[in-house]
Design a protein around this motif. Structure first.
Motif, PDB file in Angstrom:
ATOM      1  N   TYR A 164     -12.749 -17.242 -32.676  1.00 33.42           N
ATOM      2  CA  TYR A 164     -13.816 -16.840 -33.626  1.00 33.42           C
ATOM      3  C   TYR A 164     -13.078 -15.731 -34.722  1.00 33.42           C
ATOM      4  CZ  TYR A 164     -17.794 -14.970 -36.207  1.00 33.42           C
ATOM      5  OH  TYR A 164     -18.751 -14.842 -37.253  1.00 33.42           O
ATOM      6  N   LEU A 165     -12.536 -14.723 -34.121  1.00 38.04           N
ATOM      7  CA  LEU A 165     -11.607 -13.601 -34.829  1.00 38.04           C
ATOM      8  C   LEU A 165     -10.843 -14.136 -35.745  1.00 38.04           C
ATOM      9  CD1 LEU A 165     -11.346 -10.735 -32.065  1.00 38.04           C
ATOM     10  CD2 LEU A 165     -12.692 -10.737 -34.166  1.00 38.04           C
ATOM     11  N   ASP A 166     -10.176 -15.018 -35.499  1.00 34.78           N
ATOM     12  CA  ASP A 166      -8.957 -15.977 -36.227  1.00 34.78           C
ATOM     13  C   ASP A 166      -9.527 -16.575 -37.237  1.00 34.78           C
ATOM     14  OD1 ASP A 166      -6.258 -16.719 -37.001  1.00 34.78           O
ATOM     15  OD2 ASP A 166      -6.984 -18.845 -36.184  1.00 34.78           O
ATOM     16  N   PHE A 167     -10.654 -17.179 -37.153  1.00 35.19           N
ATOM     17  CA  PHE A 167     -11.488 -17.905 -38.011  1.00 35.19           C
ATOM     18  C   PHE A 167     -12.122 -16.709 -39.095  1.00 35.19           C
ATOM     19  CE2 PHE A 167     -15.538 -19.496 -39.752  1.00 35.19           C
ATOM     20  CZ  PHE A 167     -15.262 -20.377 -40.827  1.00 35.19           C
ATOM     21  N   PHE A 168     -12.765 -15.656 -38.492  1.00 33.01           N
ATOM     22  CA  PHE A 168     -13.243 -14.604 -39.282  1.00 33.01           C
ATOM     23  C   PHE A 168     -12.288 -13.830 -40.184  1.00 33.01           C
ATOM     24  CE2 PHE A 168     -14.242 -10.100 -39.669  1.00 33.01           C
ATOM     25  CZ  PHE A 168     -15.780 -10.379 -40.031  1.00 33.01           C
ATOM     26  N   SER A 169     -10.826 -13.578 -39.653  1.00 33.76           N
ATOM     27  CA  SER A 169      -9.975 -12.928 -40.370  1.00 33.76           C
ATOM     28  C   SER A 169      -9.450 -13.961 -41.463  1.00 33.76           C
ATOM     29  CB  SER A 169      -8.829 -12.616 -39.416  1.00 33.76           C
ATOM     30  OG  SER A 169      -9.183 -11.602 -38.489  1.00 33.76           O
ATOM     31  N   PHE A 170      -9.313 -15.019 -41.210  1.00 37.64           N
ATOM     32  CA  PHE A 170      -8.956 -16.164 -42.257  1.00 37.64           C
ATOM     33  C   PHE A 170      -9.966 -15.792 -43.518  1.00 37.64           C
ATOM     34  CE2 PHE A 170      -9.009 -20.464 -44.220  1.00 37.64           C
ATOM     35  CZ  PHE A 170      -7.780 -20.366 -44.554  1.00 37.64           C
ATOM     36  N   CYS A 171     -11.335 -16.087 -43.215  1.00 39.98           N
ATOM     37  CA  CYS A 171     -12.326 -15.949 -44.015  1.00 39.98           C
ATOM     38  C   CYS A 171     -12.230 -14.917 -44.926  1.00 39.98           C
ATOM     39  CB  CYS A 171     -13.687 -16.073 -43.460  1.00 39.98           C
ATOM     40  SG  CYS A 171     -13.821 -18.083 -42.781  1.00 39.98           S
ATOM     41  N   LYS A 172     -12.167 -13.956 -44.198  1.00 40.37           N
ATOM     42  CA  LYS A 172     -12.058 -12.383 -44.979  1.00 40.37           C
ATOM     43  C   LYS A 172     -10.785 -12.497 -46.037  1.00 40.37           C
ATOM     44  CE  LYS A 172     -15.776  -9.992 -43.440  1.00 40.37           C
ATOM     45  NZ  LYS A 172     -16.494  -9.354 -44.235  1.00 40.37           N
ATOM     46  N   GLU A 173      -9.864 -13.020 -45.565  1.00 37.28           N
ATOM     47  CA  GLU A 173      -8.612 -13.130 -46.541  1.00 37.28           C
ATOM     48  C   GLU A 173      -8.567 -14.086 -47.628  1.00 37.28           C
ATOM     49  OE1 GLU A 173      -3.998 -14.698 -45.961  1.00 37.28           O
ATOM     50  OE2 GLU A 173      -5.045 -14.224 -44.211  1.00 37.28           O
ATOM     51  N   VAL A 174      -9.297 -15.121 -47.486  1.00 30.49           N
ATOM     52  CA  VAL A 174      -9.334 -16.175 -48.634  1.00 30.49           C
ATOM     53  C   VAL A 174     -10.638 -16.266 -49.364  1.00 30.49           C
ATOM     54  CG1 VAL A 174      -7.760 -17.871 -47.348  1.00 30.49           C
ATOM     55  CG2 VAL A 174     -10.258 -17.829 -47.247  1.00 30.49           C
ATOM     56  N   PHE A 175     -11.539 -15.459 -48.771  1.00 31.26           N
ATOM     57  CA  PHE A 175     -12.982 -15.098 -49.620  1.00 31.26           C
ATOM     58  C   PHE A 175     -13.102 -13.766 -49.821  1.00 31.26           C
ATOM     59  CE2 PHE A 175     -13.665 -19.110 -46.916  1.00 31.26           C
ATOM     60  CZ  PHE A 175     -13.398 -20.146 -48.070  1.00 31.26           C
ATOM     61  N   PRO A 176     -12.515 -13.097 -50.645  1.00 30.88           N
ATOM     62  CA  PRO A 176     -12.818 -11.486 -50.714  1.00 30.88           C
ATOM     63  C   PRO A 176     -14.134 -11.304 -50.764  1.00 30.88           C
ATOM     64  CG  PRO A 176     -10.854 -12.272 -52.139  1.00 30.88           C
ATOM     65  CD  PRO A 176     -11.566 -13.478 -51.547  1.00 30.88           C
ATOM     66  N   GLY A 177     -14.711 -10.215 -50.007  1.00 20.90           N
ATOM     67  CA  GLY A 177     -16.099  -9.886 -50.326  1.00 20.90           C
ATOM     68  C   GLY A 177     -16.866 -10.603 -49.545  1.00 20.90           C
ATOM     69  N   ILE A 178     -16.589 -11.910 -48.516  1.00 18.04           N
ATOM     70  CA  ILE A 178     -17.591 -12.667 -48.165  1.00 18.04           C
ATOM     71  C   ILE A 178     -18.261 -11.828 -47.012  1.00 18.04           C
ATOM     72  CG2 ILE A 178     -15.779 -13.444 -46.231  1.00 18.04           C
ATOM     73  CD1 ILE A 178     -17.067 -15.990 -46.158  1.00 18.04           C
ATOM     74  N   PRO A 179     -19.623 -11.944 -46.729  1.00 12.94           N
ATOM     75  CA  PRO A 179     -20.429 -11.181 -46.022  1.00 12.94           C
ATOM     76  C   PRO A 179     -19.926 -11.829 -44.451  1.00 12.94           C
ATOM     77  CG  PRO A 179     -21.830 -11.887 -47.593  1.00 12.94           C
ATOM     78  CD  PRO A 179     -20.568 -12.606 -47.487  1.00 12.94           C
ATOM     79  N   ASP A 180     -20.198 -10.992 -43.475  1.00 12.84           N
ATOM     80  CA  ASP A 180     -19.821 -11.046 -42.247  1.00 12.84           C
ATOM     81  C   ASP A 180     -21.078 -12.220 -41.580  1.00 12.84           C
ATOM     82  OD1 ASP A 180     -18.103  -9.156 -42.185  1.00 12.84           O
ATOM     83  OD2 ASP A 180     -19.068  -7.940 -40.727  1.00 12.84           O
ATOM     84  N   GLN A 181     -22.205 -12.030 -42.342  1.00 15.94           N
ATOM     85  CA  GLN A 181     -23.109 -12.922 -41.699  1.00 15.94           C
ATOM     86  C   GLN A 181     -23.014 -14.454 -42.311  1.00 15.94           C
ATOM     87  OE1 GLN A 181     -25.841 -13.397 -40.173  1.00 15.94           O
ATOM     88  NE2 GLN A 181     -25.732 -11.331 -39.469  1.00 15.94           N
ATOM     89  N   ALA A 182     -22.222 -14.679 -43.459  1.00 14.30           N
ATOM     90  CA  ALA A 182     -21.878 -16.185 -44.065  1.00 14.30           C
ATOM     91  C   ALA A 182     -20.863 -16.710 -42.956  1.00 14.30           C
ATOM     92  CB  ALA A 182     -21.434 -16.066 -45.496  1.00 14.30           C
ATOM     93  N   VAL A 183     -19.855 -15.757 -42.309  1.00 12.82           N
ATOM     94  CA  VAL A 183     -18.799 -16.449 -41.626  1.00 12.82           C
ATOM     95  C   VAL A 183     -19.503 -16.734 -40.142  1.00 12.82           C
ATOM     96  CG1 VAL A 183     -16.708 -15.789 -40.196  1.00 12.82           C
ATOM     97  CG2 VAL A 183     -17.251 -14.759 -42.405  1.00 12.82           C
ATOM     98  N   ALA A 184     -20.239 -15.983 -40.015  1.00 14.07           N
ATOM     99  CA  ALA A 184     -21.244 -16.166 -38.548  1.00 14.07           C
ATOM    100  C   ALA A 184     -22.174 -17.488 -38.774  1.00 14.07           C
ATOM    101  CB  ALA A 184     -22.191 -15.079 -38.219  1.00 14.07           C
ATOM    102  N   LYS A 185     -22.740 -17.783 -39.896  1.00 15.42           N
ATOM    103  CA  LYS A 185     -23.680 -18.878 -39.758  1.00 15.42           C
ATOM    104  C   LYS A 185     -22.738 -20.160 -40.125  1.00 15.42           C
ATOM    105  CE  LYS A 185     -27.483 -17.022 -42.341  1.00 15.42           C
ATOM    106  NZ  LYS A 185     -28.567 -17.008 -43.455  1.00 15.42           N
ATOM    107  N   MET A 186     -21.584 -20.324 -40.277  1.00 18.73           N
ATOM    108  CA  MET A 186     -20.702 -21.430 -40.372  1.00 18.73           C
ATOM    109  C   MET A 186     -20.648 -21.920 -38.899  1.00 18.73           C
ATOM    110  SD  MET A 186     -17.789 -21.049 -43.197  1.00 18.73           S
ATOM    111  CE  MET A 186     -17.902 -19.364 -44.414  1.00 18.73           C
ATOM    112  N   VAL A 187     -20.693 -21.167 -37.706  1.00 12.54           N
ATOM    113  CA  VAL A 187     -20.715 -21.768 -36.394  1.00 12.54           C
ATOM    114  C   VAL A 187     -21.977 -21.709 -35.543  1.00 12.54           C
ATOM    115  CG1 VAL A 187     -18.270 -20.926 -36.455  1.00 12.54           C
ATOM    116  CG2 VAL A 187     -20.072 -19.417 -35.489  1.00 12.54           C
TER     117      VAL A 187
END
Length: 633
Positions: free
Chosen positions: A201-224
């Motif tokens: 999850y942290l790897d996916f989270f970090s990737f999202c933060k890198e490719v989607f600048p400003g993405i809310p933590d909630q948006a990442v969590a909702k994808m799983v």
């Protein structure tokens, strides 16, 4: 110590009446005077998420096994590049932790080792997980087979004539050793997969933060979110039983759930009752191996041992169904929202980025359920059997005069229990009274007084000087301890009066009256439309989540149980507020913003204590639903 530091453990006096408390715990679990310079050089936080109350001497087995095995898998099995284990100490009866960092020079060399070890698990996840199921169920069966009966007056003649050569005293000692060893084995299994779930999850989270600048933590969590989890099975079984009771016309037989024997006998005697009882018994094994606590305390109540608990929840579900309410989790809606957000973000990626995104997301979704499912098998099922056997042993030694109360053993360390047990079998063997009955009753009472005194004083949230920035990923994701959180604890927050800030753990906004709960014994006080405010929640509180509008906790991050459960129930949650449960009063009107991580006391509503009775009940009944504002990607 600087002005913006927490107290040193060496400068804190214990609560009145708790002098000498350190003697209750093993030497390696307390801050030693000759290590002051070393221990004050570390930042320690109180893990009230897992150990919210004082830990009795025997109960240290929970955090010793859990945190030791967590570190073992990070440090020795998987070689997770940026994270070793966590040191732990008891201070004034509470559990404090300090993450162990990895020196910068050692991180890169650990990467290929980690990739080989973790990669094997990720590539063979389902096969290895099926193997894990067999291992943990086998361990639970071995624990269940243990027995702690009193020794007989004489050895069975068949044991003599068969040439067995040993007596029941040998077996009794071996069974105690097995009780400890099997539980330690179970905790090894606990972390075989868990840290990998967090890593994925942290790897996916970090990737999202890198490719989607400003993405809310909630948006990442909702994808799983919206995945099937066995941790919800106990609650789902109760809902099925409630529906079956309505279908069979048995709803009028749940008026005395505080007396489970009477309730079950009445149901069994009724037309259609045998069918319901059969379904009830099927659900009990294994799904009622579920505790209202977290599995770390001897006093935690398990549904299987206290059938009034599941019967009470079933009765409540029946009433809600008859009132036309929906009691099921909104899984379909969660999946729709999950897929919508995933698609919107996917469209922003290049083909190369999309391939990486889909790979990391697929892995995160595959391993994510284990992050919660393990909790049922270890903290609930395994520990339920462990405590049941430990209580049997404690009661047996009580009958032999070792302590006056059935729970006396829990005021001994586990090594002292082995000594007391050997004392008992020695007295039996030589035909003379054991020494324990003349030693332990007074000592247990002395320790009980100390533990009771320690309970009167809440722990500091942390100790010593905090780091400038919290970067350790597990500390952030599991406990929600951020640099902003530490500022809150130190009174250095810029939050206005009446506002609490924490982790935006589950999206949405809701308003309602606060219901402050400090233990599971108060769950019956929760009413429809309440905002639950607690130091921490337990997964087994699921049956009340259909009543409440939002959840607020003192500790917990994005991957804490409270956060995950609230997301799966589709309700707002703010975790890691630090002090909300001690400053908010039941009946105060709250606005919980799970999108931004804020909890606000709203003036001008029914928040006076004098209104917390019937007036608040009437107000709650007048509200026809939570004020929810869905978050958007």
């Amino acid at each position: 110590m600087t002005e913006k530091s927490f107290p040193s453990p060496y400068d804190q006096a214990p609560a009145a009446g708790a002098e000498g408390w350190k003697d209750l715990y093993a030497y390696n679990l307390v801050f030693q005077q000759n290590r002051r310079e070393v221990e004050e050089g570390k930042f320690w936080f109180c893990d009230s998420q897992h150990w919210p109350t004082v830990t009795k001497p025997f109960e240290t087995i929970g955090f010793e096994f859990a945190v030791s095995c967590l570190g073992q898998y990070n440090t020795r099995h998987l070689l997770i590049p940026p994270a070793n284990g966590i040191e732990f100490r008891i201070h004034n009866g509470y559990v404090f932790m300090s993450p162990v960092g990895v020196p910068e020079a050692e991180i890169a060399p650990r990467v290929p080792e980690f990739m080989a070890r973790a990669g094997h698990y990720f590539q063979n996840w389902e096969t290895l997980l099926e193997q894990w199921q067999g291992k943990i169920r086998g361990t639970i069966d071995e624990l269940g087979a243990l027995n702690f009966d009193a020794l007989p007056d004489k050895v069975d003649i068949n044991d003599v004539t068969s040439g067995k050569g040993t007596g029941p005293n040998n077996d009794l000692l071996a069974q105690y050793d097995a009780l400890i060893a099997l539980t330690y084995r179970a905790w090894q299994y606990h972390f075989e997969f868990l840290n990998l779930g967090y890593v994925a999850y942290l790897d996916f989270f970090s990737f999202c933060k890198e490719v989607f600048p400003g993405i809310p933590d909630q948006a990442v969590a909702k994808m799983v979110q919206g995945v099937d989890m066995e941790l919800f099975r106990p609650d789902d079984e109760l809902k099925k039983l409630a529906k079956l009771a309505i279908e069979l016309g048995l709803t009028g037989l749940f008026g005395q759930t505080a007396n489970p024997e009477q309730t079950l006998a009445g149901i069994e005697a009724a037309p259609g009752g045998a069918e319901w009882i059969a379904a009830f018994n099927d659900a009990k094994d294994p799904w009622f191996n579920f505790t209202v606590g977290n599995g770390f305390y001897a006093h935690d109540k398990y549904w299987l041992d206290h059938l009034e608990l599941p019967l009470g929840y079933i009765s409540d579900y029946i009433g809600r169904l008859q009132a036309g309410q929906t009691i099921d989790r909104p899984v379909a809606e969660l999946v729709v929202e999950r897929d919508r957000i995933t698609e919107e973000y996917s469209e922003l990626l290049s083909p190369e980025q999309l391939a990486a995104f889909e790979g990391k997301l697929g892995l995160a979704r595959q391993v994510y359920p284990y992050v919660e499912n393990h909790n049922f098998y270890i903290e609930h099922w395994t520990m339920g059997v462990f405590w049941r056997k430990a209580r049997q042993l404690s009661a047996m030694l009580q009958e032999q005069g070792f302590w006056p109360d059935a729970d006396g053993m829990f005021f001994l360390r586990r090594d002292e229990v082995r000594e007391a047990l050997f004392d008992y079998v020695t007295g039996w063997a030589v035909g003379a009274p054991a020494i324990g009955p003349s030693y332990w009753p007074e000592e247990v009472e002395r320790r009980r007084v100390i533990v009771d005194a320690l309970q009167q004083q809440r722990p500091q949230p942390a100790l010593n000087t905090p780091p400038a920035v919290i970067t350790e990923p597990f500390t952030l994701m599991l406990w929600g301890i951020t640099s902003d959180q530490i500022k809150n604890w130190l009174g250095d927050s810029d939050a206005p009066e009446g506002e609490f800030r924490g982790m935006a753990a589950s999206s949405g906004v809701a308003e309602g009256p606060a219901r402050v709960i400090s233990s599971s014994d108060q769950l019956s006080e929760v009413r429809e439309g309440d905002i639950l405010v607690a130091p921490v929640t337990a997964p087994s509180w699921g049956p009340i989540f259909g009543k409440i509008r939002a959840t607020v906790t003192d500790i917990g991050g994005m991957m804490s149980h409270a956060a995950i459960v609230c997301r799966e129930y589709g309700m707002p949650a703010v975790t890691g507020t630090g002090t909300a449960s001690s400053q908010i009063v039941t009946g105060q009107w709250l606005r919980v913003d799970g999108n931004n991580g804020t909890v606000t006391i709203v003036e001008g509503h029914a928040h006076d204590l004098s209104l917390a009775g019937e007036a608040v009940v009437q107000l709650e009944q007048a509200l026809d639903g939570p004020v929810l504002e869905g978050s958007h990607a």
